[in-house]
Scaffold this motif. Structure first.
Motif, PDB file in Angstrom:
ATOM      1  N   UNK A 109       0.845  -1.187   0.000  1.00  0.00           N
ATOM      2  CA  UNK A 109       0.000   0.000   0.000  1.00  0.00           C
ATOM      3  C   UNK A 109       0.884   1.243   0.000  1.00  0.00           C
ATOM      4  N   UNK A 110       0.495   2.253  -0.798  1.00  0.00           N
ATOM      5  CA  UNK A 110       1.271   3.484  -0.856  1.00  0.00           C
ATOM      6  C   UNK A 110       0.382   4.696  -1.069  1.00  0.00           C
ATOM      7  N   UNK A 111       0.994   5.829  -1.309  1.00  0.00           N
ATOM      8  CA  UNK A 111       0.256   7.090  -1.413  1.00  0.00           C
ATOM      9  C   UNK A 111      -0.737   7.104  -2.578  1.00  0.00           C
ATOM     10  N   UNK A 112      -0.575   6.219  -3.554  1.00  0.00           N
ATOM     11  CA  UNK A 112      -1.535   6.150  -4.669  1.00  0.00           C
ATOM     12  C   UNK A 112      -2.707   5.217  -4.369  1.00  0.00           C
ATOM     13  N   UNK A 113      -2.668   4.548  -3.229  1.00  0.00           N
ATOM     14  CA  UNK A 113      -3.753   3.646  -2.823  1.00  0.00           C
ATOM     15  C   UNK A 113      -4.866   4.458  -2.167  1.00  0.00           C
ATOM     16  N   UNK A 114      -6.105   4.158  -2.528  1.00  0.00           N
ATOM     17  CA  UNK A 114      -7.266   4.822  -1.939  1.00  0.00           C
ATOM     18  C   UNK A 114      -8.168   3.788  -1.290  1.00  0.00           C
ATOM     19  N   UNK A 115      -8.579   4.075  -0.055  1.00  0.00           N
ATOM     20  CA  UNK A 115      -9.476   3.236   0.732  1.00  0.00           C
ATOM     21  C   UNK A 115     -10.822   3.941   0.815  1.00  0.00           C
ATOM     22  N   UNK A 116     -11.901   3.259   0.481  1.00  0.00           N
ATOM     23  CA  UNK A 116     -13.243   3.802   0.646  1.00  0.00           C
ATOM     24  C   UNK A 116     -13.917   3.033   1.778  1.00  0.00           C
ATOM     25  N   UNK A 117     -14.175   3.739   2.881  1.00  0.00           N
ATOM     26  CA  UNK A 117     -14.694   3.129   4.099  1.00  0.00           C
ATOM     27  C   UNK A 117     -16.220   3.161   4.159  1.00  0.00           C
ATOM     28  N   UNK A 118     -16.758   2.134   4.832  1.00  0.00           N
ATOM     29  CA  UNK A 118     -18.183   2.047   5.148  1.00  0.00           C
ATOM     30  C   UNK A 118     -18.286   1.614   6.601  1.00  0.00           C
ATOM     31  N   UNK A 119     -19.222   2.212   7.319  1.00  0.00           N
ATOM     32  CA  UNK A 119     -19.396   1.898   8.728  1.00  0.00           C
ATOM     33  C   UNK A 119     -20.874   1.911   9.074  1.00  0.00           C
ATOM     34  N   UNK A 120     -21.296   0.870   9.811  1.00  0.00           N
ATOM     35  CA  UNK A 120     -22.672   0.817  10.282  1.00  0.00           C
ATOM     36  C   UNK A 120     -22.729  -0.074  11.517  1.00  0.00           C
ATOM     37  N   UNK A 121     -23.282   0.463  12.590  1.00  0.00           N
ATOM     38  CA  UNK A 121     -23.527  -0.302  13.815  1.00  0.00           C
ATOM     39  C   UNK A 121     -22.289  -1.034  14.332  1.00  0.00           C
ATOM     40  N   UNK A 122     -21.138  -0.358  14.313  1.00  0.00           N
ATOM     41  CA  UNK A 122     -19.914  -0.946  14.834  1.00  0.00           C
ATOM     42  C   UNK A 122     -19.171  -1.861  13.882  1.00  0.00           C
ATOM     43  N   UNK A 123     -19.704  -2.043  12.680  1.00  0.00           N
ATOM     44  CA  UNK A 123     -19.039  -2.856  11.658  1.00  0.00           C
ATOM     45  C   UNK A 123     -18.389  -1.913  10.652  1.00  0.00           C
ATOM     46  N   UNK A 124     -17.120  -2.161  10.367  1.00  0.00           N
ATOM     47  CA  UNK A 124     -16.432  -1.360   9.352  1.00  0.00           C
ATOM     48  C   UNK A 124     -15.952  -2.274   8.230  1.00  0.00           C
ATOM     49  N   UNK A 125     -15.904  -1.689   7.050  1.00  0.00           N
ATOM     50  CA  UNK A 125     -15.344  -2.390   5.891  1.00  0.00           C
ATOM     51  C   UNK A 125     -14.813  -1.333   4.947  1.00  0.00           C
ATOM     52  N   UNK A 126     -13.900  -1.748   4.097  1.00  0.00           N
ATOM     53  CA  UNK A 126     -13.378  -0.839   3.093  1.00  0.00           C
ATOM     54  C   UNK A 126     -12.864  -1.645   1.916  1.00  0.00           C
ATOM     55  N   UNK A 127     -12.986  -1.043   0.747  1.00  0.00           N
ATOM     56  CA  UNK A 127     -12.356  -1.555  -0.459  1.00  0.00           C
ATOM     57  C   UNK A 127     -11.206  -0.619  -0.771  1.00  0.00           C
ATOM     58  N   UNK A 128     -10.118  -1.177  -1.295  1.00  0.00           N
ATOM     59  CA  UNK A 128      -8.998  -0.320  -1.648  1.00  0.00           C
ATOM     60  C   UNK A 128      -8.287  -0.820  -2.888  1.00  0.00           C
ATOM     61  N   UNK A 129      -7.648   0.118  -3.585  1.00  0.00           N
ATOM     62  CA  UNK A 129      -6.910  -0.174  -4.807  1.00  0.00           C
ATOM     63  C   UNK A 129      -6.015   1.015  -5.114  1.00  0.00           C
ATOM     64  N   UNK A 130      -5.030   0.767  -5.965  1.00  0.00           N
ATOM     65  CA  UNK A 130      -4.143   1.833  -6.407  1.00  0.00           C
ATOM     66  C   UNK A 130      -2.693   1.488  -6.141  1.00  0.00           C
ATOM     67  N   UNK A 131      -1.809   2.041  -6.970  1.00  0.00           N
ATOM     68  CA  UNK A 131      -0.394   1.719  -6.844  1.00  0.00           C
ATOM     69  C   UNK A 131      -0.174   0.258  -7.179  1.00  0.00           C
ATOM     70  N   UNK A 132       0.502  -0.480  -6.302  1.00  0.00           N
ATOM     71  CA  UNK A 132       0.798  -1.891  -6.530  1.00  0.00           C
ATOM     72  C   UNK A 132      -0.337  -2.827  -6.116  1.00  0.00           C
TER      73      UNK A 132
END
Length: 114
Positions: free
Chosen positions: A22-45
């Motif tokens: 993971x590096x500065x070109x990686x982007x994480x999109x977070x989702x949160x509901x009722x104490x549950x978190x998840x994220x998808x990420x991509x970019x760079x390597x």
């Protein structure tokens, strides 16, 4: 008091990690509901990554798995502290460890506003 929800926030590392991670070109999109978190990420390597876990107050505890551009997959565990910056953006102070291979460390990701 707990920092605000991460739902819908886009985050990025403030500096590059080791090559092929993971590096500065990686982007994480977070989702949160009722104490549950998840994220998808991509970019760079990273072609694609997913994380899923829980939030208790200002602490996130999650597992992650990713596919890199060279075809390697990897997985690990991370505990992050949620901090609200003076400008209102969110910062995550992360302590992580690979579970599928050797290696551990710390990193910082911050909310991207542009």
């Amino acid at each position: 008091m707990a920092a605000r929800s991460l739902d819908g926030l886009v985050m990025a590392p403030v500096e590059d990690q080791a090559p092929g991670q993971v590096g500065t070109r990686t982007r994480f999109t977070y989702h949160e509901q009722d104490g549950v978190i998840r994220a998808s990420y991509a970019g760079g390597d990273v072609v694609r990554g997913e994380l899923v876990g829980t939030r208790a107050g200002d602490v996130l505890d999650f597992r992650y798995v990713q596919l890199k551009t060279d075809g390697e997959t990897a997985s690990g565990h991370c505990v992050s502290e949620v901090v609200e910056l003076p400008d209102g953006r969110i910062r995550l102070l992360e302590t992580w460890e690979w579970e599928s291979r050797p290696g551990k460390g710390t990193s910082v990701v911050e909310q991207v506003t542009s």
